[in-house]
Design an enzyme around this catalytic site. Structure first.
Site, mmCIF file in Angstrom:
data_model
loop_
_atom_site.group_PDB
_atom_site.id
_atom_site.type_symbol
_atom_site.label_atom_id
_atom_site.label_comp_id
_atom_site.label_asym_id
_atom_site.label_seq_id
_atom_site.Cartn_x
_atom_site.Cartn_y
_atom_site.Cartn_z
ATOM 1 N N LYS A 151 51.799 12.758 45.816
ATOM 2 C CA LYS A 151 52.246 13.588 46.953
ATOM 3 C C LYS A 151 52.787 12.694 48.070
ATOM 4 C CE LYS A 151 47.527 13.539 48.749
ATOM 5 N NZ LYS A 151 46.211 14.212 48.634
ATOM 6 N N ARG B 265 37.979 23.879 52.893
ATOM 7 C CA ARG B 265 39.427 23.735 53.047
ATOM 8 C C ARG B 265 40.065 24.553 51.933
ATOM 9 N NH1 ARG B 265 42.465 17.913 52.678
ATOM 10 N NH2 ARG B 265 42.137 18.405 50.484
ATOM 11 N N TYR C 71 57.643 -0.941 77.811
ATOM 12 C CA TYR C 71 57.468 0.254 78.651
ATOM 13 C C TYR C 71 56.100 0.257 79.308
ATOM 14 C CZ TYR C 71 61.596 2.505 76.573
ATOM 15 O OH TYR C 71 62.865 2.827 76.174
ATOM 16 N N MET D 14 60.448 3.278 70.184
ATOM 17 C CA MET D 14 60.931 4.107 69.074
ATOM 18 C C MET D 14 61.485 3.262 67.920
ATOM 19 S SD MET D 14 63.780 7.145 69.014
ATOM 20 C CE MET D 14 62.956 8.133 70.241
HETATM 21 C C1 LIG Z 1 45.231 13.473 48.006
HETATM 22 C C2 LIG Z 1 44.333 14.041 46.995
HETATM 23 C C3 LIG Z 1 43.665 13.226 46.076
HETATM 24 C C4 LIG Z 1 43.686 11.724 46.131
HETATM 25 O O1 LIG Z 1 42.764 11.264 47.076
HETATM 26 P P1 LIG Z 1 42.552 9.680 47.266
HETATM 27 O O2 LIG Z 1 41.452 9.596 48.251
HETATM 28 O O3 LIG Z 1 43.843 9.181 47.844
HETATM 29 O O4 LIG Z 1 42.269 9.134 45.945
HETATM 30 C C5 LIG Z 1 42.936 13.834 45.076
HETATM 31 N N1 LIG Z 1 42.846 15.172 44.981
HETATM 32 C C6 LIG Z 1 43.449 15.982 45.878
HETATM 33 C C7 LIG Z 1 43.301 17.443 45.733
HETATM 34 C C8 LIG Z 1 44.206 15.465 46.927
HETATM 35 O O5 LIG Z 1 44.816 16.283 47.786
#
Ligand SMILES: *Cc1c(COP(=O)(O)O)cnc(C)c1O
Length: 371
Positions: free
Chosen positions: A33, A131, A263, A311
């Site tokens: 992802k 969640r 800045y 930036m």
């Molecule tokens: C991002 C994610 C993972 C991976 O988690 P890590 O801590 O990066 O290994 C596994 N399962 C789900 C559902 C996730 O969203």
């Protein structure tokens, strides 16, 4: 020569995947992802598969569809698909869908009927993180699923740990036993999926009782620790960081003692020194509030950040005797040798975690794949 680039060491990725999968009987799902945590979706996915992962996981359906359009054939789960997503295309493209609620189930079912092909689903149960996943709806969701098997194939049941990076914490045991209970409830409705999965990197590395049939590897595959306080850093976990980040020095100049820098004049030079301007900023994902615990490595000498990150650029203190010159590489993460700053150091310098540091490196920074 690029202004800046992220070097992605696919050989390191391969070695991390192999090293972790050697410790489990479960199959491996490579979590790709968010552009593979900022490392580059397609090259990372392909190398992870070559290294022995057999599944891919994305958050978004778009990410999974990109993999399909690039010719990736391995099973893919997309687990964050709002109910108005294009489930028909998902089903036609053989993308597995996570089902966290009855509304999702209904939408996926009607898409499957329209397409005339069974949807491949993974029922998602909330085991305590509050969640994703079904909580009170779990039994109804299982029952309704069991009545729709002409349009669905239940591939898996899964959940997610909230505190796997605190190995030995009671809450992990609680989530694990809740998971087993919920799986048994689903079985009472005649569901018997082949693949149970619960573990992220931290659970994969610390608790083999939670591996089940498939482990979902994210941060560890990229060579980073889920939590350096509780689990040790990359070295201690025998993982090789995959991303290095470097930028050309834009400008070097002598600055007198007592000068304010950047800045807001938040830093003042203590003595006569040389400063360098590094042409990367928060538009590239360099955190604006990073302090002097982070910086760059030039040659084999560290130069810490001085003043605020802007930036597109930030300033580092080279020290008065520096021989650094414009056009040389300054390594923000890693180095050609030892002694560079790590994603963990950057995380510490701005109060976040290594995940956020690598994932936010912007699209303006080309990824260069090596090894
Ligand atoms: C991002 C994610 C993972 C991976 O988690 P890590 O801590 O990066 O290994 C596994 N399962 C789900 C559902 C996730 O969203």
């Amino acid at each position: 020569m690029n202004r800046a680039e992220a070097l992605i060491d696919l050989g390191a990725l391969e070695s991390n995947v192999k090293r972790i999968l050697a410790t489990t009987k479960a199959a491996g799902l490579a979590v790709v992802k968010a552009d593979a945590y900022g490392h580059g979706l397609v090259p990372v996915a392909e190398r992870a598969l070559r290294a022995g992962a057999t599944w891919l996981g994305t958050a978004l359906l778009e990410e999974a569809l990109t993999l399909r359009s690039e010719g990736v054939k391995a099973p893919i789960i997309a687990w964050l698909t709002p109910i108005h997503d294009d489930f028909e295309t998902a089903i036609q493209s053989d993308v597995d869908l996570a089902i966290p609620s009855l509304s999702h189930l209904e939408r996926v079912l009607s898409a499957a009927k329209k397409v005339g092909k069974k949807a491949r689903i993974h029922l998602e149960v909330d085991t305590g993180m509050s969640r994703g996943g079904a909580l009170k709806e779990w039994r109804t969701l299982s029952e309704r699923t069991s009545q729709a098997l002409d349009s669905l194939e239940v591939i898996g049941i899964w959940s997610h740990f909230a505190r796997a990076d605190e190995p030995g914490h009671d809450f992990n045991e609680e989530q694990l036993s809740t998971f087993q209970l919920r799986v048994n409830e689903a079985k009472e409705f005649g569901l018997n999926p082949k693949i149970l999965h619960l573990s992220n990197s931290a659970a994969t590395l610390t608790n083999s009782a939670s591996h089940f049939d498939l482990v979902r590897l994210g941060i560890s595959m990229y060579g980073l620790s889920p939590d350096i306080e509780t689990m040790g850093d990359s070295n201690e976990l025998q993982l090789k960081p995959v991303m290095q980040l470097r930028s050309q020095i834009h400008l070097v100049k002598d600055i007198p003692a007592g000068s304010q820098v950047g800045y807001g004049g938040t830093a003042i030079t203590k003595s006569d020194t040389k400063l360098a301007v590094i042409p990367m900023g928060y538009a590239d994902g360099i955190p604006r509030n990073a302090n002097s615990l982070a910086g760059v490595l030039i040659g084999n000498k560290r130069a810490p950040i001085i003043g605020r990150v802007s930036m597109d650029q930030f300033v580092v203190d080279l020290g008065n005797d520096s021989i650094a010159r414009a056009g040389e590489w300054a390594y923000l993460i890693g180095s050609e040798g030892a002694g560079g700053y790590t994603a963990d150091a950057w995380a510490k310098a701005c109060g976040t975690i290594n995940y956020e540091i690598v994932t936010r490196i912007g699209a303006r920074v080309p990824r260069v794949f090596i090894n």
